[in-house]
Design a protein around this motif. Structure first.
Motif: not given
Length: 147
Positions: A59-77
């Motif tokens: 992050d902006k303070d140098g602390k570790p981050t971890h995120s996961v996204w699962v979806g389709k490349f279809d323009g939907k959020a």
């Protein structure tokens, strides 16, 4: 290329998707947004008929981050887990090597950009543009090398 790459929004053929794999940030070639965190490793994998994007960073303070996204490349959020600056992401296929990306926090635009894999498949460039909470426009570029 002998095989045509077909990216249909619903039932995409991911076999030849050049985005798949693990990408490491090349800090020397990147131009980060001041005050914004950095994604140091991004991994795209197939998960049935969807794509899973796992991101390790700081992050902006140098602390570790971890995120996961699962979806389709279809323009939907689709929801994103583990990120505090935005909580959903929409990917939309532009062509075989390029996706548009839009990030949102509670339905409101956080930033948008373009992800392009080089013709040789060895690097990818992410360009982003947005407006911060104070109304100041920002832009940045992250270059990743394929592992």
């Amino acid at each position: 290329m002998a095989l045509a790459v077909s990216f249909m929004a619903a039932g995409a053929c991911f076999a030849a998707n050049p985005h798949l794999g693990t990408w490491k940030l090349n800090e020397a070639k990147s131009k980060p947004v001041p005050g914004m965190g950095r994604n140091t490793t991004v991994t795209y994998t197939e998960e049935k008929d969807k794509i899973k994007v796992t991101v390790e960073g700081v992050d902006k303070d140098g602390k570790p981050t971890h995120s996961v996204w699962v979806g389709k490349f279809d323009g939907k959020a689709y929801p994103l887990k583990g990120n505090v600056t935005y909580n959903s992401v929409a990917y939309k296929v532009v062509n075989e090597r390029t996706n548009d990306i839009t990030t949102m926090k509670d339905g409101k635009l956080a930033w948008s950009g373009k992800i392009t894999v080089a013709a040789d498949g060895k690097s990818r460039t992410v360009t982003i543009n947005g407006t911060d909470e104070k109304g100041k426009k920002f832009s940045g570029k992250a270059v990743y090398d394929k592992e």
